[in-house]
Scaffold this motif. Sequence first.
Motif, PDB file in Angstrom:
ATOM      1  N   ASP A  76       0.921   9.456  -5.420  1.00  0.00           N
ATOM      2  CA  ASP A  76       2.284   8.933  -5.553  1.00  0.00           C
ATOM      3  C   ASP A  76       2.788   8.377  -4.219  1.00  0.00           C
ATOM      4  OD1 ASP A  76       2.385   9.635  -8.245  1.00  0.00           O
ATOM      5  OD2 ASP A  76       3.505  11.482  -7.897  1.00  0.00           O
ATOM      6  N   LYS A  77       2.481   9.060  -3.140  1.00  0.00           N
ATOM      7  CA  LYS A  77       2.884   8.597  -1.807  1.00  0.00           C
ATOM      8  C   LYS A  77       2.220   7.255  -1.484  1.00  0.00           C
ATOM      9  CE  LYS A  77       2.940   9.829   3.103  1.00  0.00           C
ATOM     10  NZ  LYS A  77       3.031   8.425   3.443  1.00  0.00           N
ATOM     11  N   LEU A  78       0.952   7.135  -1.822  1.00  0.00           N
ATOM     12  CA  LEU A  78       0.210   5.901  -1.587  1.00  0.00           C
ATOM     13  C   LEU A  78       0.895   4.724  -2.275  1.00  0.00           C
ATOM     14  CD1 LEU A  78      -2.900   5.105  -0.602  1.00  0.00           C
ATOM     15  CD2 LEU A  78      -3.188   4.923  -3.054  1.00  0.00           C
ATOM     16  N   PHE A  79       1.218   4.885  -3.558  1.00  0.00           N
ATOM     17  CA  PHE A  79       1.884   3.813  -4.289  1.00  0.00           C
ATOM     18  C   PHE A  79       3.314   3.617  -3.809  1.00  0.00           C
ATOM     19  CE2 PHE A  79      -1.590   4.493  -7.295  1.00  0.00           C
ATOM     20  CZ  PHE A  79      -1.956   3.179  -7.538  1.00  0.00           C
ATOM     21  N   GLY A  80       3.974   4.693  -3.430  1.00  0.00           N
ATOM     22  CA  GLY A  80       5.331   4.580  -2.908  1.00  0.00           C
ATOM     23  C   GLY A  80       5.382   3.785  -1.616  1.00  0.00           C
ATOM     24  N   ASP A  81       4.420   4.050  -0.722  1.00  0.00           N
ATOM     25  CA  ASP A  81       4.360   3.314   0.547  1.00  0.00           C
ATOM     26  C   ASP A  81       4.124   1.825   0.304  1.00  0.00           C
ATOM     27  OD1 ASP A  81       4.741   5.721   1.833  1.00  0.00           O
ATOM     28  OD2 ASP A  81       2.671   5.896   2.551  1.00  0.00           O
ATOM     29  N   MET A  82       3.210   1.515  -0.625  1.00  0.00           N
ATOM     30  CA  MET A  82       2.927   0.113  -0.926  1.00  0.00           C
ATOM     31  C   MET A  82       4.167  -0.550  -1.533  1.00  0.00           C
ATOM     32  SD  MET A  82       0.088  -1.692  -3.368  1.00  0.00           S
ATOM     33  CE  MET A  82       1.007  -1.396  -4.870  1.00  0.00           C
ATOM     34  N   THR A  83       4.850   0.150  -2.412  1.00  0.00           N
ATOM     35  CA  THR A  83       6.046  -0.394  -3.041  1.00  0.00           C
ATOM     36  C   THR A  83       7.126  -0.684  -1.999  1.00  0.00           C
ATOM     37  OG1 THR A  83       5.562   0.801  -5.086  1.00  0.00           O
ATOM     38  CG2 THR A  83       7.836   0.065  -4.773  1.00  0.00           C
ATOM     39  N   GLN A  84       7.290   0.215  -1.037  1.00  0.00           N
ATOM     40  CA  GLN A  84       8.279  -0.005   0.023  1.00  0.00           C
ATOM     41  C   GLN A  84       7.951  -1.248   0.837  1.00  0.00           C
ATOM     42  OE1 GLN A  84       8.371   3.782   2.124  1.00  0.00           O
ATOM     43  NE2 GLN A  84      10.393   4.209   1.248  1.00  0.00           N
ATOM     44  N   LYS A  85       6.679  -1.452   1.138  1.00  0.00           N
ATOM     45  CA  LYS A  85       6.278  -2.644   1.902  1.00  0.00           C
ATOM     46  C   LYS A  85       6.610  -3.913   1.127  1.00  0.00           C
ATOM     47  CE  LYS A  85       2.606  -0.645   4.655  1.00  0.00           C
ATOM     48  NZ  LYS A  85       1.183  -0.619   4.989  1.00  0.00           N
TER      49      LYS A  85
END
Length: 148
Positions: free
Chosen positions: A104-113
């Motif tokens: 979830d963190k991985l996808f969250g970080d990408m989404t923020q970028k």
Amino acid sequence: MHLSQSFDYIERYLAKLWRSDDVGRQFEHVTFNEYDYLKAVQTLGRPRLSDLAAEMRVQKPSASTMVAKLERRDLLKRTPCPDDRRSTRVSLTRQGEALMALEDKLFGDMTQKICAAMSEEEYQILETLLDKACRCLQDSASVKSTPD
């Protein structure tokens, strides 16, 4: 860049993130099919085994075999269903929850970028269009599930 090239780029970007040291060590022994089961359990909450099988588009014995495999690795657990003694519920263990939190963190970080590069209006349009695309793929009968 064409849409297919964009999807390819995003897939390769995510693959690089998955292979990074932090994530890679956690997921190195998890196949895509195993991950797919973990994600389904996370999404469904505490599904009955039959509901998990339906979500995965496999027969109940196949789902049971995969759940048993993931139980042995302490990623999933089965508990009796309080409403129906014949059924069991499947849930993530603490180790399974930790693994999925990393994902979830991985996808969250990408989404923020991605969001940082867009206006609020652009973000809403992208979210709406991707939701429509996902529903189209979800409803598509031409997509077959992979064997266990």
